[in-house]
Design an enzyme around this catalytic site. Structure first.
Site, PDB file in Angstrom:
ATOM      1  NE  ARG A   4      13.269   9.944 -14.990  1.00  0.00           N
ATOM      2  CZ  ARG A   4      14.571   9.888 -15.755  1.00  0.00           C
ATOM      3  NH1 ARG A   4      15.323   9.356 -16.679  1.00  0.00           N
ATOM      4  NH2 ARG A   4      15.298  11.823 -15.262  1.00  0.00           N
TER       5      ARG A   4
ATOM      6  CE  LYS B 249      -5.637   4.784  -2.020  1.00  0.00           C
ATOM      7  NZ  LYS B 249      -6.028   5.699  -0.586  1.00  0.00           N
TER       8      LYS B 249
ATOM      9  CD  GLU C 175      -8.751  -0.685   6.328  1.00  0.00           C
ATOM     10  OE1 GLU C 175     -10.360  -1.118   5.232  1.00  0.00           O
ATOM     11  OE2 GLU C 175      -8.684   0.101   7.224  1.00  0.00           O
TER      12      GLU C 175
ATOM     13  CE  LYS D   8      -6.865  -1.002  -1.611  1.00  0.00           C
ATOM     14  NZ  LYS D   8      -5.971  -1.590  -0.333  1.00  0.00           N
TER      15      LYS D   8
ATOM     16  CD  GLU E  35      -8.805   8.070  -2.181  1.00  0.00           C
ATOM     17  OE1 GLU E  35      -9.418   7.310  -0.630  1.00  0.00           O
ATOM     18  OE2 GLU E  35      -7.608   8.227  -2.166  1.00  0.00           O
TER      19      GLU E  35
ATOM     20  NE  ARG F 276      -7.463   3.108  -3.902  1.00  0.00           N
ATOM     21  CZ  ARG F 276      -6.406   2.719  -4.040  1.00  0.00           C
ATOM     22  NH1 ARG F 276      -5.380   2.723  -5.372  1.00  0.00           N
ATOM     23  NH2 ARG F 276      -6.009   1.515  -2.960  1.00  0.00           N
TER      24      ARG F 276
ATOM     25  CG  ASN G  35     -11.276   6.449   1.915  1.00  0.00           C
ATOM     26  OD1 ASN G  35     -10.509   6.754   1.957  1.00  0.00           O
ATOM     27  ND2 ASN G  35     -11.414   7.651   1.077  1.00  0.00           N
TER      28      ASN G  35
ATOM     29  CG  HIS H 249     -10.923   4.414   7.625  1.00  0.00           C
ATOM     30  ND1 HIS H 249     -11.524   3.583   6.761  1.00  0.00           N
ATOM     31  CD2 HIS H 249      -9.099   4.239   6.361  1.00  0.00           C
ATOM     32  CE1 HIS H 249     -10.940   2.149   6.397  1.00  0.00           C
ATOM     33  NE2 HIS H 249      -9.301   2.976   6.636  1.00  0.00           N
TER      34      HIS H 249
ATOM     35  CG  HIS I 295      -7.800   7.790   9.035  1.00  0.00           C
ATOM     36  ND1 HIS I 295      -7.558   8.255   7.650  1.00  0.00           N
ATOM     37  CD2 HIS I 295      -7.303   7.350   9.123  1.00  0.00           C
ATOM     38  CE1 HIS I 295      -7.127   7.845   6.792  1.00  0.00           C
ATOM     39  NE2 HIS I 295      -6.731   6.692   8.141  1.00  0.00           N
TER      40      HIS I 295
ATOM     41  CG  HIS J 121      -5.266   1.719   9.894  1.00  0.00           C
ATOM     42  ND1 HIS J 121      -6.075   2.982  10.107  1.00  0.00           N
ATOM     43  CD2 HIS J 121      -6.126   0.893   9.250  1.00  0.00           C
ATOM     44  CE1 HIS J 121      -6.607   3.190   9.025  1.00  0.00           C
ATOM     45  NE2 HIS J 121      -6.755   1.597   8.278  1.00  0.00           N
TER      46      HIS J 121
HETATM   47  N1  GLY Z   1      -7.115   1.818   2.529  1.00  0.00           N
HETATM   48  C1  GLY Z   1      -7.497   2.871   0.628  1.00  0.00           C
HETATM   49  C2  GLY Z   1      -7.258   2.353   0.135  1.00  0.00           C
HETATM   50  O1  GLY Z   1      -5.394   2.048  -0.742  1.00  0.00           O
HETATM   51  O2  GLY Z   1      -8.086   2.941  -1.205  1.00  0.00           O
END
Ligand code: GLY
Length: 354
Positions: A111, A133, A175, A214, A224, A228, A232, A235, A239, A254
């Protein structure tokens, strides 16, 4: 607001890692890494770090194809066999696959254990390893299963970049260009003024500036639900280019897909929100010079639009959302874009880039 994650910028990674683990009271540590990093980075990092020399290692196979439930299960099993407990600290040393999967393993085993990230690629340093993330690819979709879980620290350096191919550096730099556009005209100007393949000595300061952008956004909105989404930028189109490049069996890195996406989304930003055309042209020229262009014709539009519809950034199945800019540093999230606008944008992208 601040992030819970401590950010350490240094070009003495081994020493800083040992110091940080010492500050935690020298808990037991287990390293998660991949076979490439073990071969390329450990010979330099080991002599500088007692933690690296003495901790048991879980070595996963390198590559995004291995960011799977099977690999995750082997990591959980190894943690169990190594008798990891909740107080054990996981140290993820590697690129985004290692920090995403290792972070997810740490967040879920017993956990939740603490983890420290030591990114060894530029892309991981400026993006994946920061902001909590974590996750794996699942059922054909990237990052489909995961959790938000911040590492206790990320130790960021440019020490290991000499082992990286140019394409990896440029991918990470993509990025950084995004963060520069989100920050200010000065920030993007500084990035467009250098060649990241030659000016490696300038990179650590620029990475620090980039990660601060960031970190500020993540501190406001870890999960997000609002700010956040600014991250994007580039993206939605990016993407789509990336997944279509896989469909065409000629995968784009990427960060390359992101900079091509940035060109499109700056075109859209100009058309909708008056983003200055002079800066749009500067970014486009830089992208063309360093990254080339993703070659498309109008016959590719339906596949690209299909890919945009599948993107998990879209809250409604039938809408396509973008983050756009009124000006550098002035972002707007959740801009719903029509198919006609996407087609016009792709027409202009082709005129500008091909
Ligand atoms: N790569 C974008 C973020 O971490 O939200």
């Amino acid at each position: 607001m601040t992030m819970n994650e401590k950010l350490i910028f240094t070009n003495k990674t081994g020493e800083e890692l040992d110091r940080f683990i010492g500050d935690l009271g020298n808990p037991r540590t287990i390293i998660i890494t991949d076979n490439n990093v073990e071969a390329e980075v450990f010979p330099a990092l080991g002599p500088a770090s007692g933690v690296v020399r003495t901790s048991p290692k879980i070595v996963i196979p390198a590559g995004d194809d291995n960011k799977t439930l099977d690999t995750l299960a082997t990591v959980w099993k190894a943690l169990s066999e190594m008798e990891a407990v909740r107080k054990t600290v996981v140290v993820n040393i590697g690129g985004g696959v290692v920090t995403d999967l290792g972070g997810f393993a740490a967040a879920t085993y017993m956990r939740g254990m603490r983890c420290v990230n030591v990114p060894t690629t530029l892309l991981a340093a400026v993006d994946a390893s920061v902001g909590g993330k974590t996750g794996i690819n699942f059922n054909g979709f990237k990052n489909q299963v995961g959790v938000f879980s911040e590492p206790v620290a990320t130790i960021i350096s440019s020490e290991f970049f000499s082992t990286l191919p140019d394409e990896e550096i440029l991918s990470g730099y993509g990025e950084m260009l995004k963060h520069g556009l989100l920050e200010s005209a000065d920030a993007i100007g500084r990035l467009l003024a250098i060649n990241p393949l030659q000016d490696i000595s300038l990179l650590l300061q620029l990475i620090c500036d980039s990660v601060s952008v960031k970190a500020r956004v993540v501190a406001e909105d870890l999960r997000e639900s609002g700010a956040r989404k600014l991250l994007n930028l580039g993206h939605t189109f990016g993407h789509a280019f990336e997944s279509y490049s896989y469909e065409r069996n000629s995968p784009a890195a990427h960060g390359y897909a992101v900079v091509w996406g940035l060109v499109c989304e700056l075109v859209l930003s100009h058309m909708r929100l008056g983003f200055p055309s002079e800066l749009l042209y500067k970014v486009k020229n830089y992208v063309r010079e360093y990254y080339g262009a993703f070659a498309i014709t109008c016959n590719d539009y339906p596949a690209l639009i299909r890919a945009m519809r599948h993107d998990k950034k879209n809250p409604e199945a039938d809408s396509i959302n973008c983050t756009l800019l009124r000006a550098p540093g002035v972002g707007v999230t959740d801009e719903v874009v029509s198919e006609d606008e996407i087609k016009s944008t792709l027409d202009i992208y082709r005129d500008l880039m091909l």
